[in-house]
Design an enzyme around this catalytic site. Structure first.
Site, PDB file in Angstrom:
ATOM      1  N   PRO A  23       0.839  -1.203   0.000  1.00 33.29           N
ATOM      2  CA  PRO A  23       0.000   0.000   0.000  1.00 33.29           C
ATOM      3  C   PRO A  23       0.871   1.249   0.000  1.00 33.29           C
ATOM      4  O   PRO A  23       1.770   1.388   0.828  1.00 33.29           O
ATOM      5  CB  PRO A  23      -0.769  -0.116   1.329  1.00 33.29           C
ATOM      6  N   GLN A  35      -5.619  -1.447   3.246  1.00 28.89           N
ATOM      7  CA  GLN A  35      -4.765  -1.049   4.374  1.00 28.89           C
ATOM      8  C   GLN A  35      -5.461   0.016   5.212  1.00 28.89           C
ATOM      9  O   GLN A  35      -5.990   0.999   4.678  1.00 28.89           O
ATOM     10  CB  GLN A  35      -3.421  -0.534   3.849  1.00 28.89           C
ATOM     11  N   LYS A  59       0.887  -4.519  10.121  1.00 24.52           N
ATOM     12  CA  LYS A  59       2.035  -4.163   9.277  1.00 24.52           C
ATOM     13  C   LYS A  59       2.927  -3.171  10.002  1.00 24.52           C
ATOM     14  O   LYS A  59       2.443  -2.134  10.494  1.00 24.52           O
ATOM     15  CB  LYS A  59       1.524  -3.538   7.978  1.00 24.52           C
ATOM     16  N   SER A 101       8.029  -4.949   8.559  1.00 22.58           N
ATOM     17  CA  SER A 101       8.190  -3.766   7.705  1.00 22.58           C
ATOM     18  C   SER A 101       8.699  -2.607   8.537  1.00 22.58           C
ATOM     19  O   SER A 101       8.417  -2.510   9.739  1.00 22.58           O
ATOM     20  CB  SER A 101       6.820  -3.398   7.084  1.00 22.58           C
ATOM     21  N   HIS A 145       8.210   0.417   6.923  1.00 25.78           N
ATOM     22  CA  HIS A 145       7.566   1.447   6.102  1.00 25.78           C
ATOM     23  C   HIS A 145       8.524   1.943   5.003  1.00 25.78           C
ATOM     24  O   HIS A 145       8.539   3.123   4.651  1.00 25.78           O
ATOM     25  CB  HIS A 145       7.130   2.620   6.999  1.00 25.78           C
ATOM     26  N   GLY A 181      12.835  -2.963   0.322  1.00 27.84           N
ATOM     27  CA  GLY A 181      14.092  -3.181  -0.390  1.00 27.84           C
ATOM     28  C   GLY A 181      14.090  -4.267  -1.441  1.00 27.84           C
ATOM     29  O   GLY A 181      15.147  -4.567  -2.006  1.00 27.84           O
TER      30      GLY A 181
HETATM   31  C1  LIG Z   1       5.572   7.007  -1.233  1.00 28.48           C
HETATM   32  C2  LIG Z   1       5.205   5.945  -0.263  1.00 28.48           C
HETATM   33  C3  LIG Z   1       3.972   6.015   0.391  1.00 28.48           C
HETATM   34  C4  LIG Z   1       3.610   5.040   1.296  1.00 28.48           C
HETATM   35  N1  LIG Z   1       2.364   5.080   1.852  1.00 28.48           N
HETATM   36  C5  LIG Z   1       1.965   4.086   2.684  1.00 28.48           C
HETATM   37  C6  LIG Z   1       0.657   4.049   3.187  1.00 28.48           C
HETATM   38  O1  LIG Z   1      -0.198   4.894   2.869  1.00 28.48           O
HETATM   39  N2  LIG Z   1       0.337   3.042   4.038  1.00 28.48           N
HETATM   40  C7  LIG Z   1       1.231   2.070   4.401  1.00 28.48           C
HETATM   41  O2  LIG Z   1       0.904   1.170   5.167  1.00 28.48           O
HETATM   42  N3  LIG Z   1       2.480   2.064   3.903  1.00 28.48           N
HETATM   43  C8  LIG Z   1       2.857   3.032   3.054  1.00 28.48           C
HETATM   44  N4  LIG Z   1       4.121   2.992   2.513  1.00 28.48           N
HETATM   45  C9  LIG Z   1       5.040   1.879   2.856  1.00 28.48           C
HETATM   46  C10 LIG Z   1       4.846   0.687   1.901  1.00 28.48           C
HETATM   47  O3  LIG Z   1       3.641   0.026   2.132  1.00 28.48           O
HETATM   48  C11 LIG Z   1       5.963  -0.349   2.065  1.00 28.48           C
HETATM   49  O4  LIG Z   1       6.086  -0.701   3.430  1.00 28.48           O
HETATM   50  C12 LIG Z   1       7.316   0.090   1.529  1.00 28.48           C
HETATM   51  O5  LIG Z   1       7.185   0.936   0.415  1.00 28.48           O
HETATM   52  C13 LIG Z   1       8.124  -1.157   1.148  1.00 28.48           C
HETATM   53  O6  LIG Z   1       9.412  -0.817   0.794  1.00 28.48           O
HETATM   54  P1  LIG Z   1       9.900  -0.665  -0.750  1.00 28.48           P
HETATM   55  O7  LIG Z   1       9.338   0.629  -1.241  1.00 28.48           O
HETATM   56  O8  LIG Z   1      11.383  -0.643  -0.568  1.00 28.48           O
HETATM   57  O9  LIG Z   1       9.406  -1.871  -1.519  1.00 28.48           O
HETATM   58  C14 LIG Z   1       4.501   3.962   1.595  1.00 28.48           C
HETATM   59  C15 LIG Z   1       5.723   3.892   0.930  1.00 28.48           C
HETATM   60  C16 LIG Z   1       6.079   4.842   0.010  1.00 28.48           C
HETATM   61  C17 LIG Z   1       7.386   4.713  -0.712  1.00 28.48           C
END
Ligand SMILES: Cc1cc2nc3c(=O)[nH]c(=O)nc-3n(C[C@H](O)[C@H](O)[C@H](O)COP(=O)(O)O)c2cc1C
Length: 341
Positions: free
Chosen positions: A61, A111, A213, A235, A237, A270
């Site tokens: 998400p 989410q 999460k 995670s 985030h 990652g």
């Molecule tokens: C721009 C951005 C916005 C995000 N917004 C949310 C969100 O609204 N809710 C959430 O649970 N995680 C959010 N995340 C975290 C992602 O769900 C996830 O944990 C993370 O991007 C995984 O790492 P990766 O980008 O290296 O694959 C966000 C991540 C990014 C990069």
């Protein structure tokens, strides 16, 4: 991406150490492949929470897809649908949740953020359930926003035509800072943050499965299991909240060891190559979530871009399975990976 979007979507918090180690941890993992096994009938398919997945990954998400492309989340969902990959829709979606859900059968994970109170959080969950979402992910690792220096430097702010449309009806929490406040931030936010008791209440009250999460500590993972979470997502985030938090790949093995083999442990952070998915599975993840690469695909070419990124990841994962002698995801065992962390 514009420099502002680049700062919002691709940067991490603070010195960006956690977002960097999320990726570099995968490069410290070495696969010891097996040869000459019978791979006939092999498949990357798997089952998580009783749901069949075409491959062991989902779209993580992430907020405000319309910053990257018009349309936003519905385009991402179409790209996911084209590859039979599931997407987890962010509570901060910039398109109405029922429109995204209507794109196809795969777009059925939602989410949740804590909305300031038990009733408001339950109301958001019920809204998504009524729209046809079946599986819920409560994000617990971002009680406040991290220190986003790169966004500040880039002058990032939401344009007037992009917002979290599904949250518009929820009142933003009201703060009543005390005159004698010692701490600006604690006094403003701590009163509306959830605790384990609140989350246990939500899981008990809400009729659909809820995963938690944002877990890195084995004791939090055990607590999630105890209160009946349907699963957890290891995670940080994507390194956007607490900089210096450990890499998710390093956090994964002690959590899997603490919870035992049957419990659904997913992870994200990652993952950039199909072989990274193989490594995460070898270390005990049942599936992974992928964020930024999907944002890049959406920015470059909308639904086709998302579909293309998912296809690349699926193909790379299948090739990694074949080259390491794994016909099924059950064959991806712990002894396949040597960790030099
Ligand atoms: C721009 C951005 C916005 C995000 N917004 C949310 C969100 O609204 N809710 C959430 O649970 N995680 C959010 N995340 C975290 C992602 O769900 C996830 O944990 C993370 O991007 C995984 O790492 P990766 O980008 O290296 O694959 C966000 C991540 C990014 C990069």
């Amino acid at each position: 991406m514009s420099p502002r979007n680049h700062a919002y979507f691709l940067a991490g918090a603070g010195d960006e150490q956690t977002s960097a180690v999320n990726e570099s941890a995968f490069r410290q993992a070495h696969v010891t492949p097996r040869m000459l096994r019978d791979l006939r009938g092999g498949t990357p398919e798997t089952t998580v929470l009783g749901q069949k997945l075409a491959a062991p990954f989902l779209i993580a998400p992430f907020a405000y897809h319309r910053l990257l492309h018009q349309p936003g989340e519905t385009a991402t969902a179409r790209g996911a649908e084209a590859q039979s990959i599931k997407m987890v829709l962010s509570a901060q979606s910039s398109e109405p949740l029922d429109e995204v859900r209507a794109v196809g059968p795969g777009s059925d994970w939602f989410q949740l953020h804590w909305m300031g109170s038990r009733q408001a959080t339950l109301e958001l969950a019920q809204m998504a359930l009524a729209a046809g979402f079946t599986t819920f992910v409560l994000t617990i690792d971002a009680p406040v926003q991290g220190v986003r220096d790169r966004e500040i430097e880039a002058g990032f702010r939401l344009p007037p035509d992009v917002s979290a449309v599904n949250l518009a009806k929820f009142a933003s929490p009201s703060f009543s800072p005390r005159d004698d406040a010692q701490s600006v931030i604690f006094d403003h936010v701590a009163q509306i943050l959830p605790t384990w008791a609140d989350v246990a209440w939500l899981i008990e009250t809400f009729q659909a499965p809820v995963l938690l999460k944002g877990i890195l500590h084995p004791e939090d993972a055990a607590q999630a299991q105890r209160i009946g979470a349907a699963g957890i997502i290891v995670s940080n985030h994507g390194g956007r909240v607490l900089d210096r938090a450990s890499a998710t790949l390093s956090a994964l093995p002690p959590i899997v060891e603490r919870l035992g083999p049957g419990y659904p442990v997913l992870m994200d952070g990652g993952i950039r190559r199909g072989v990274d998915i193989l490594i995460a599975l070898a270390l005990g993840a049942k599936a992974v979530l992928i964020g930024r690469p999907i944002a890049c695909g959406l920015a470059v070419a909308g639904d086709l871009g998302v579909s293309h990124v998912l296809r690349l990841l699926s193909d790379e994962f299948e090739i990694a399975m074949l080259l390491s002698g794994c016909a099924t995801v059950q064959d991806i065992r712990r002894d396949l990976v040597y960790l030099k962390l």
